[in-house]
Motif scaffolding. Structure first.
Motif, PDB file in Angstrom:
ATOM      1  N   TRP A 157      -3.113  -6.594  -0.959  1.00  0.00           N
ATOM      2  CA  TRP A 157      -2.088  -5.686  -0.463  1.00  0.00           C
ATOM      3  C   TRP A 157      -1.799  -5.978   1.001  1.00  0.00           C
ATOM      4  O   TRP A 157      -2.574  -6.627   1.697  1.00  0.00           O
TER       5      TRP A 157
ATOM      6  N   ARG B 195       0.827  -1.209   0.000  1.00  0.00           N
ATOM      7  CA  ARG B 195       0.000   0.000   0.000  1.00  0.00           C
ATOM      8  C   ARG B 195       0.865   1.264   0.000  1.00  0.00           C
ATOM      9  O   ARG B 195       0.396   2.347  -0.347  1.00  0.00           O
TER      10      ARG B 195
ATOM     11  N   ASN C  79       0.464  -3.966   4.433  1.00  0.00           N
ATOM     12  CA  ASN C  79       1.348  -2.911   4.922  1.00  0.00           C
ATOM     13  C   ASN C  79       2.597  -3.480   5.575  1.00  0.00           C
ATOM     14  O   ASN C  79       3.646  -2.857   5.593  1.00  0.00           O
TER      15      ASN C  79
END
Length: 201
Positions: free
Chosen positions: A92, A71, A94
């Protein structure tokens, strides 16, 4: 030896991205590495940029069914994107995903990792990264390659600054005397030593 793919999307997909794909891959049969190549997208619009990449890699690696990105790099991440007659899921993370890496899962061959070079990267730096990422003898992560490129760029800038300072000191110490034409360097000699854009890459 690396392979650069001069791929242009199919006619029906050209509205999304008409420019040729900027992609380089490790040679076929190369031993496994942390990175399998590099992709230099033209923008951070994943919906626009991803279909052409998948279409190209479908032909090389078998149908791509899923893509994972960080991200950090992409401001908007679609859940799915169309690619050459099928839909590709986009996920996605993080924490678990290298911010400079894109993972592709192929229905046929497994998983592949590409370095994502930011679109705004200078051409000389991007060219160097694309060659390095496709070199099977290198064993750096995507972020490791980006840090190495940044260090190289910083050293080059420091070297250029150092050269400018040496020239300024030389001139301040009367190394260049405008009153003596014979002390001047001919213009042609200076031009001959200027790097061409190709040499800069």
């Amino acid at each position: 030896m690396t392979t650069t793919i001069p791929f242009t999307p199919a006619v029906e997909d050209r509205a999304l991205s008409s420019a040729p794909l900027r992609l380089t891959l490790a040679p076929a049969g190369a031993p496994p590495a942390l990175i399998d190549g590099a992709w230099w997208p033209r923008s951070r619009n994943l919906t626009e940029q991803l279909p052409a990449l998948v279409e190209c890699l479908d032909a090389l690696w078998g149908r791509i069914t899923r893509v994972a990105v960080s991200r950090t790099f992409w401001p908007v991440i679609p859940g799915k994107v169309p690619a050459h007659g099928h839909m590709v899921r986009v996920g996605w993370s993080n924490a678990g995903q290298d911010p400079h890496e894109l993972s592709l899962l192929s229905y046929t061959f497994g998983r592949w990792e590409l370095l994502v070079i930011p679109p705004e990267t200078a051409p000389a730096t991007a060219a160097r990264l694309m060659v390095t990422a496709a070199d099977p003898s290198r064993n750096l992560t995507a972020s490791g390659l980006m840090h190495e490129a940044e260090s190289f760029r910083t050293m080059a800038e420091d070297e250029a600054d150092s050269d400018s300072m040496r020239e300024a000191v030389w001139e301040s110490e009367s190394g260049h005397d405008a009153r003596h034409p014979t002390s001047r360097t001919p213009v042609g000699a200076v031009i001959d030593h200027l790097p061409t854009p190709a040499e800069g890459m």
